[in-house]
Scaffold this active site. Structure first.
Site, PDB file in Angstrom:
ATOM      1  N   ASP A   1      11.669 -38.736 -42.417  1.00 42.05           N
ATOM      2  CA  ASP A   1      11.327 -39.371 -43.976  1.00 42.05           C
ATOM      3  C   ASP A   1      10.821 -38.226 -44.656  1.00 42.05           C
ATOM      4  O   ASP A   1      10.563 -38.592 -45.780  1.00 42.05           O
ATOM      5  CB  ASP A   1      10.460 -40.514 -43.736  1.00 42.05           C
ATOM      6  CG  ASP A   1       8.984 -40.482 -43.002  1.00 42.05           C
ATOM      7  OD1 ASP A   1       8.998 -39.608 -42.205  1.00 42.05           O
ATOM      8  OD2 ASP A   1       8.343 -41.451 -43.224  1.00 42.05           O
TER       9      ASP A   1
ATOM     10  N   GLU B   1      -2.274 -35.866 -33.744  1.00 40.84           N
ATOM     11  CA  GLU B   1      -2.173 -34.389 -33.956  1.00 40.84           C
ATOM     12  C   GLU B   1      -3.272 -33.626 -33.192  1.00 40.84           C
ATOM     13  O   GLU B   1      -2.914 -32.614 -32.460  1.00 40.84           O
ATOM     14  CB  GLU B   1      -2.219 -33.901 -35.397  1.00 40.84           C
ATOM     15  CG  GLU B   1      -1.050 -34.348 -36.106  1.00 40.84           C
ATOM     16  CD  GLU B   1      -1.285 -35.872 -36.811  1.00 40.84           C
ATOM     17  OE1 GLU B   1      -2.135 -36.477 -36.444  1.00 40.84           O
ATOM     18  OE2 GLU B   1      -0.469 -36.395 -37.753  1.00 40.84           O
TER      19      GLU B   1
END
Ligand code: UGA
Ligand code: MN
Length: 350
Positions: free
Chosen positions: A210, A296
């Site tokens: 996205d 992350e």
């Protein structure tokens, strides 16, 4: 000899000289006529040849004009062309460039095909790009399989379903559970098993379906030696987040408002990794149990130190990727039709 014979002979001599003289004069005249004739013939020939050459020249000039106009047109279109993009005249592969492995987790929802279309048409501009699409599903769906076949992008299609416990419920806020974690890990498995980075240099990038990507970002990451980093726009409640870079051109901190204490306070879209580093740390994976915002970091801390990060995008001062999010479509009318048992034509794929 008598005088009359002498006279006759004289007259004969004079006559013959006269005849000779006349013949000579006539011959000269004839020759002159001939020369005159040849002259006009030659002139005509030269004239025709000249005309022919002029016509040829004109045709050539027209051709040159046409070619130069075409060249002008090509040059303007080339100038409009993005400098690092596939130019469609040359090959989409280039042996001198490391391959970018773009890893995209994706899942079935109303906007999925639209998201994948946007993303694939960005990737079509990038040389040596290999798209690893990992569906969050029990099986590979026909929609994604068919989509990839006609996308024109070099791809690998994988799937793995997020374990039940970590799946987002229909009405859960999107931040409640980590997304795309098992899918990215499966792509790392695949890259560890199927590519030898010593022979085929590569860079991996986690490209969510996205986000919005400027082609420049692929140029920035292409020659990543360890882990390269750059700003991400519209993220973490800010206009942008970015790594902060000191005078030695080293990353020393993060410009972020949210949980700045994270070891790598950076969005998934803000870094790329040299494939060799991934393969040298073949056991390292993202941790699905990591606290919110630490996904992350859960991978990066296993493979790199902050001082080894490579700041890109003009020392992290340019935004070439945006953490855009697509609005959930309004489906109220469709829901009514479904309840009435009369949905929009199910044979039309959206
Ligand atoms: C942010 C980060 O940008 C993501 O990289 C990170 O995975 C996510 O937060 C997180 O914390 O887990 P966000 O926009 O909130 O991203 O997440 P999504 O875009 O909804 O999902 C990230 C990727 O996972 C997308 O490519 C999406 O298609 C995929 N996804 C999402 C799944 O595969 N399954 C899901 O159930 C939801
Ligand atoms: Mn997203």
């Amino acid at each position: 000899m008598s005088r009359s014979i002498f006279h006759k002979l004289l007259i004969l001599c004079m006559c013959s000289s006269l005849i000779g003289f006349l013949m000579m004069v006539m011959n000269i005249g004839f020759n002159c006529q001939n020369v005159e004739h040849q002259k006009t013939g030659l002139a005509k020939e030269i004239n025709e040849k000249y005309k022919r050459q002029m016509n040829e020249l004109e045709a050539k000039e027209k051709n040159i004009n046409f070619i130069s106009k075409r060249l002008d047109f090509l040059q303007t279109t080339l100038r409009r062309q993005y400098p690092y993009a596939v130019d469609y005249i040359s090959q989409i592969t280039d042996d001198d460039l490391p391959t970018i492995y773009a890893i995209t987790p994706t899942y079935t929802r109303h906007v999925q095909k639209a998201e994948l279309t946007r993303l694939s048409q960005t990737f079509l501009h990038i040389k040596n790009l290999h798209w690893i699409v990992v569906e969050d599903s029990e099986n590979k769906t026909p929609l994604v399989a068919k989509f990839l076949e006609r996308s024109g992008v070099v791809f690998t299609h994988l799937n793995t379903k997020t374990p039940q416990y970590y799946q987002l419920g229909e009405n859960d806020p999107s931040w409640l559970k980590p997304r795309g974690v098992e899918q990215r890990n499966l792509a790392i498995d695949w890259l560890v098993k199927n590519v030898d980075a010593n022979k085929e240099p590569g860079v991996i990038y986690f490209a969510d379906d996205d986000n919005t990507y400027d082609l420049q970002i692929f140029h920035e990451m292409r020659n990543t030696q360890t882990v390269s980093v750059w700003p991400v726009g519209i993220v973490g409640g800010l206009k942008f987040e970015r790594p902060l870079v000191n005078a030695e051109q080293k990353v020393y901190a993060w410009y972020t408002a949210w949980k700045p204490e994270r070891p790598f306070a950076i969005d998934m879209a803000g870094f790329a990794i040299n494939l060799l580093l991934v393969q040298q740390n073949s056991e390292a994976r993202f941790d699905i149990k990591a606290p919110r915002g630490y996904i992350e970091s859960s991978y990066l801390i296993k493979i790199v130190k902050m001082e080894d990060l490579e700041p890109k995008a003009d020392l992290c001062t340019k935004v070439y990727v945006w953490h855009t999010r697509t609005e959930k479509p309004k489906w109220k009318q469709e829901d009514i039709l479904i309840k009435q048992g009369n949905p929009s034509d199910p044979n039309i794929e959206v």
